[in-house]
Write an enzyme that holds these catalytic residues in place. Structure first.
Site, PDB file in Angstrom:
ATOM      1  N   THR A 105       8.081  31.005  59.963  1.00 22.74           N
ATOM      2  CA  THR A 105       8.758  30.782  58.679  1.00 22.74           C
ATOM      3  C   THR A 105      10.200  30.381  58.959  1.00 22.74           C
ATOM      4  O   THR A 105      10.788  30.867  59.932  1.00 22.74           O
ATOM      5  CB  THR A 105       8.716  32.086  57.858  1.00 22.74           C
ATOM      6  N   ARG A 133      -2.681  33.642  47.756  1.00 25.56           N
ATOM      7  CA  ARG A 133      -1.674  34.666  48.053  1.00 25.56           C
ATOM      8  C   ARG A 133      -0.283  34.027  48.176  1.00 25.56           C
ATOM      9  O   ARG A 133      -0.105  32.973  48.764  1.00 25.56           O
ATOM     10  CB  ARG A 133      -2.059  35.353  49.366  1.00 25.56           C
ATOM     11  N   GLY A 186       3.714  35.027  49.371  1.00 21.54           N
ATOM     12  CA  GLY A 186       4.504  36.042  50.068  1.00 21.54           C
ATOM     13  C   GLY A 186       5.887  36.207  49.469  1.00 21.54           C
ATOM     14  O   GLY A 186       6.136  35.850  48.306  1.00 21.54           O
ATOM     15  N   ASP A 187       6.782  36.733  50.269  1.00 16.18           N
ATOM     16  CA  ASP A 187       8.136  37.036  49.786  1.00 16.18           C
ATOM     17  C   ASP A 187       9.067  35.825  49.765  1.00 16.18           C
ATOM     18  O   ASP A 187      10.039  35.797  49.009  1.00 16.18           O
ATOM     19  CB  ASP A 187       8.771  38.098  50.692  1.00 16.18           C
ATOM     20  N   THR A 217      12.243  36.924  56.942  1.00 13.07           N
ATOM     21  CA  THR A 217      10.958  36.520  57.510  1.00 13.07           C
ATOM     22  C   THR A 217      10.218  37.754  57.994  1.00 13.07           C
ATOM     23  O   THR A 217      10.830  38.687  58.501  1.00 13.07           O
ATOM     24  CB  THR A 217      11.150  35.529  58.671  1.00 13.07           C
ATOM     25  N   GLY A 218       8.901  37.740  57.810  1.00 15.25           N
ATOM     26  CA  GLY A 218       8.122  38.885  58.243  1.00 15.25           C
ATOM     27  C   GLY A 218       6.940  39.110  57.328  1.00 15.25           C
ATOM     28  O   GLY A 218       6.538  38.194  56.598  1.00 15.25           O
ATOM     29  N   GLY A 222       5.240  39.579  54.401  1.00 15.49           N
ATOM     30  CA  GLY A 222       5.740  39.325  53.056  1.00 15.49           C
ATOM     31  C   GLY A 222       5.472  40.411  52.039  1.00 15.49           C
ATOM     32  O   GLY A 222       6.321  40.700  51.195  1.00 15.49           O
TER      33      GLY A 222
HETATM   34  N1  ASP Z   1       7.331  36.118  55.044  1.00  9.54           N
HETATM   35  C1  ASP Z   1       6.309  35.115  55.173  1.00  9.54           C
HETATM   36  C2  ASP Z   1       5.203  35.429  54.196  1.00  9.54           C
HETATM   37  O1  ASP Z   1       4.829  36.583  54.082  1.00  9.54           O
HETATM   38  C3  ASP Z   1       5.729  35.019  56.546  1.00  9.54           C
HETATM   39  C4  ASP Z   1       6.719  35.091  57.684  1.00  9.54           C
HETATM   40  O2  ASP Z   1       7.907  35.160  57.475  1.00  9.54           O
HETATM   41  O3  ASP Z   1       6.296  35.057  58.842  1.00  9.54           O
HETATM   42  O4  ASP Z   1       4.674  34.530  53.593  1.00  9.54           O
END
Ligand code: ASP
Length: 310
Positions: A171, A199, A201-202, A222-223, A225
């Site tokens: 991301t 779906r 995410g954040d 990032t992470g 979500g």
């Molecule tokens: N945060 C992103 C999501 O959940 C994925 C990521 O940052 O790796 O869509």
């Protein structure tokens, strides 16, 4: 003092898969995006323009999970999410689940600047893109073989693999402060490999993966979500500064190593405050990251200080 920080995702980046050549290419990708965003600030551009530019370069780079090179859904599609926020006006724009937009961050910016809405989704977002003169690209534009192989491993039910352990990593995001003090944040992603049911995410959710407010800071996350949404990560960091009197570094640490850790969330954030202070913090093996402040040289790194790169 203007400045910019960017990320290209956080998570487990297995050393075995990170040979010297691969690492060199990732670093180059980060350097190119950082230089593009920095150049906008240096020539007097706004923080909104700088984060848009840096994220566009990362979206075009197939190594990262945004734009070309995005991860696949369980059904084998690329569904893209992006958001941008202007910390001066608190204007924001976001798109989610788009499948034909080459640079979702540019569309998110168009939503912010040319619509009465904050967030558009799917075919409606693409209808809006057409009305703004965007050229749509075929789905095949986003495909890379490596991302396809990752999907096949998940669909094949390989032992121990879940969308959380396999590369969602990549991301992208940027935060900046321009010369007049304006802050901005932008984030763009393909989400998690093997995601289902449209779906989201954040990343495109204002206050979760993306937030900017000149009175506190600009944040791109990032992470995992789902956890970042539940913890309202980006807004929480700013709120701790505005209402709790924290400095940027402390606010970021409390949220990443306190709130996220309590929920078992892996990932990280980049953030910049009104004085141009930059903090890049993560709870993961590594985070692709780079930053540069006015008159200083560029910083680029992947692993943590306690885990020096090979
Ligand atoms: N945060 C992103 C999501 O959940 C994925 C990521 O940052 O790796 O869509």
């Amino acid at each position: 003092m203007f400045g910019i920080a960017i990320h290209g995702g956080a998570g487990s980046l297995p050393r075995a898969q990170m040979d010297a050549e691969r690492e060199r290419r990732y670093r180059q990708g980060l350097e190119d995006a950082l230089a593009a965003g920095y150049a906008v600030l240096e020539s007097g551009g706004t923080s909104v323009a700088a984060v848009t530019r840096a994220v566009t370069v990362l979206e075009d780079d197939p190594q990262f999970n945004a734009g070309r090179g995005a991860v696949f859904t369980f059904d084998g599609r690329n569904e893209l999410d992006a958001a941008i926020m202007d910390g001066t006006s608190l204007a924001a724009g976001a798109v989610c689940g788009v499948t034909h937009v080459r640079n979702p961050i540019e569309l998110a910016r168009a939503v912010m600047e040319h619509s009465e809405y904050v967030m558009l989704s799917g075919s409606g977002a693409e209808e809006f893109a057409l009305s703004r003169g965007f050229t749509l690209v075929p789905r095949s534009y986003f495909r890379t073989e490596e991302r396809w192989r990752q999907l096949e491993r998940i669909r094949g039910g390989e032992a121990g693999l879940s969308p959380l352990t396999i590369s969602h990593v990549g991301t992208v995001g940027a935060v900046a402060r321009d010369a007049r003090g304006g802050l901005a944040a932008a984030t763009s992603t393909g989400g998690m490999t093997g995601k289902r049911y449209h779906r989201i995410g954040d990343s495109p959710i204002i206050g979760a993966g993306t937030y900017a407010d000149d009175r506190s800071c600009a944040v791109s996350a990032t992470g995992h979500g789902e956890i970042f949404i539940r913890a309202a990560v980006a807004h929480d960091i700013g709120a701790r500064m505005r209402h709790g009197g924290r400095g940027l570094a402390r606010a970021v640490r409390e949220v990443v190593h306190g709130e996220l850790a309590a929920l078992g969330g892996e990932g990280g954030v980049i953030a910049i405050d009104g004085r141009g202070e930059i903090v890049m913090e993560f709870r993961a093996e590594g985070m692709f990251r780079a930053s540069r402040r006015q008159g200083e040289s560029a910083y680029v790194d992947i692993y943590g200080a306690d885990r020096p790169a090979p």
